[in-house]
Write an enzyme that holds these catalytic residues in place. Sequence first.
Site, mmCIF file in Angstrom:
data_model
loop_
_atom_site.group_PDB
_atom_site.id
_atom_site.type_symbol
_atom_site.label_atom_id
_atom_site.label_comp_id
_atom_site.label_asym_id
_atom_site.label_seq_id
_atom_site.Cartn_x
_atom_site.Cartn_y
_atom_site.Cartn_z
ATOM 1 N N GLU A 178 -13.948 34.232 17.680
ATOM 2 C CA GLU A 178 -13.918 35.101 18.859
ATOM 3 C C GLU A 178 -14.908 34.510 19.848
ATOM 4 O O GLU A 178 -15.995 34.049 19.458
ATOM 5 C CB GLU A 178 -14.294 36.539 18.506
ATOM 6 C CG GLU A 178 -13.383 37.205 17.492
ATOM 7 C CD GLU A 178 -11.940 37.276 17.950
ATOM 8 O OE1 GLU A 178 -11.045 37.260 17.078
ATOM 9 O OE2 GLU A 178 -11.704 37.321 19.187
ATOM 10 N N ASP A 188 -8.597 38.200 11.384
ATOM 11 C CA ASP A 188 -7.555 37.293 11.871
ATOM 12 C C ASP A 188 -7.404 36.092 10.949
ATOM 13 O O ASP A 188 -6.294 35.581 10.755
ATOM 14 C CB ASP A 188 -7.872 36.836 13.294
ATOM 15 C CG ASP A 188 -7.674 37.955 14.310
ATOM 16 O OD1 ASP A 188 -7.762 37.678 15.520
ATOM 17 O OD2 ASP A 188 -7.447 39.107 13.901
ATOM 18 N N HIS A 236 -8.185 41.059 16.248
ATOM 19 C CA HIS A 236 -9.057 40.387 17.212
ATOM 20 C C HIS A 236 -10.509 40.361 16.728
ATOM 21 O O HIS A 236 -11.433 40.292 17.550
ATOM 22 C CB HIS A 236 -8.962 41.023 18.604
ATOM 23 C CG HIS A 236 -7.667 40.766 19.297
ATOM 24 N ND1 HIS A 236 -7.239 39.512 19.674
ATOM 25 C CD2 HIS A 236 -6.666 41.618 19.652
ATOM 26 C CE1 HIS A 236 -6.064 39.593 20.246
ATOM 27 N NE2 HIS A 236 -5.679 40.845 20.237
ATOM 28 N N ASP A 265 -11.066 31.299 12.185
ATOM 29 C CA ASP A 265 -10.747 31.967 13.452
ATOM 30 C C ASP A 265 -12.052 32.255 14.172
ATOM 31 O O ASP A 265 -13.074 32.573 13.536
ATOM 32 C CB ASP A 265 -9.989 33.274 13.207
ATOM 33 C CG ASP A 265 -9.544 33.922 14.525
ATOM 34 O OD1 ASP A 265 -8.492 33.530 15.031
ATOM 35 O OD2 ASP A 265 -10.271 34.798 15.026
#
Length: 568
Positions: A30, A177, A172, A28
């Site tokens: 960001e 995540d 988040h 994952d």
Amino acid sequence: MVEQQVPVQGTLDDLGTPLSQATFVVVDLETTGSRADGAGITEIGAVKVRGGEVVGEFATLVNPGVAIPPFITLLTGITQAMVAPAPRIESVLPAFLEFAQLGGGTVLVAHNAPFDIGFLKSACAHHGFDWPAVHVVDTVPLARRLVTRDEVPNHKLGTLAGYFGVPDQPTHRALDDARATVGVLHHLFERLGSFGIDTVEELRGFRSAPTAAQRGKRRLADGVPEAPGVYVFTDAKGDTLYVGKSRNLRRRVRSYFTAGETRGRIREMIALVEGVTPIVCATELEAEVRELRMIGERKPPYNRRSRNPERANWLKLTSEAYPRLSIVRTVRDDDAPYIGPFRSARDAELAREALHQTFRLRQCTHRFSPARPISACVLAQLGRCGAPCDGRESPEEYAAHAHAAHTAMTLDASPVVAAVGAHIAGLAAELRYEEAAAHRDRLAAFLTAAARSQRLTALARLPQLVAARRAGAAWEVHVVRYGRLAGSAVMAPSADPVAFVDALTRTAESVEPGPGPAPRAGAAEMECVLRWLESPGVRLVEAGSPWTCPVNGAEKHRDLTDWGRASR
């Protein structure tokens, strides 16, 4: 002489790699935005799993080399100060690729994989790293195939993690995540057993194998023309199951009977389909509008979008002595301002909260008058209402609040932006990001609905608008009356434009004016028309009156509207 065949023991390559023996790397990211070509990675989190057990984790902040937008900080909690000392992506990629060991049979997993994998591929290409050939599993389409809408309202990571009771809930942040995705993946694998899916190879083909019903009904597409229009799937009784549109009817209908159609609900429908009715339209816009109207009228069971436009929520400032904000389903001819329609009652409530935060409007439903006052509620003590109910505020003073709210809903959204924006900034300065995000959602909901209704109102005021756009050598011509598509045709290059437009307007549907932002057409239809009118190459042929939106309306704050939508 016959040579004796010696039996040979099959290998795992022949049988496939069992899911229990495969290595999965769940990743994952960001980022500072949604586009890999313009945003940077701020964090990478990955979990390596084999046989249902975690065998390794990878997590690091990344200096994206660009500023982190405020709404990203509100969403993730990652600040510029946090990433300033972090390594750049060109230093992180070798470590991540070594951890993942991609290309050696490892399966890469992500929730909404095109987003995360797209950023990783882009970063590798930009910095000269080879992206290995790797099998990718996207848990979003896999969940859509295995978890029905009767079980969950959507297939977002947080929704699935909550439904399955995954211990690690998404926050988040990349590693959290990724851990949540691992939990969701394991629950999805449990459901794969009932489909006989036991190997990575079977998983790879799981979404691509057409059903027997799909293979057996391909003949239904044989008589469909290659033209723009609407198609209607019907069952054995002739009842409508599904309505769709396409610029090429034949190609689109055929796709339902191929491996490309993987939606579980649609595959279920195909088993019931016994007929396809094509409706050829002059233009793509006509097809789009016809589809919306037919869905609204027939309410096909396998259509989800636009099936119940009458259930839309609107926010209204009531027409009474002491106006208040009310969420309603019907727009009436009462001279009251309306904004909307909203996607949900929750969004309507958020917009109402933004207005209540800005203007001291009453929130009670009591009936009172200066001659018959009643006791004030706690909102008066908190300073959020002027208490006209007990006489502390005169009718004229209260009317000033109502007039200001009316203006914000229809003409000038600046007071709401200023009031709620100042509150967001104050909370963010105190590092109270979750509270700031709640106010951000209120502002975004208000601006989205106000901008939508102001755009619709501007179009709905026009008695007639004629516009044209070149389509090859010909021209698409449309007549719009009070926001409703009243006529469509294609004008040949040799036609007389004046005579053609005159004939089209004379034969177009008659439409009368009406109340509210969308009086004679659904909001979805009017937005289709607006998108076409705003598309490149469209020329206005005739406008019965000035077509304008408020100069200080909600559309002026489109950047804040997009910010709110991207963060939710």
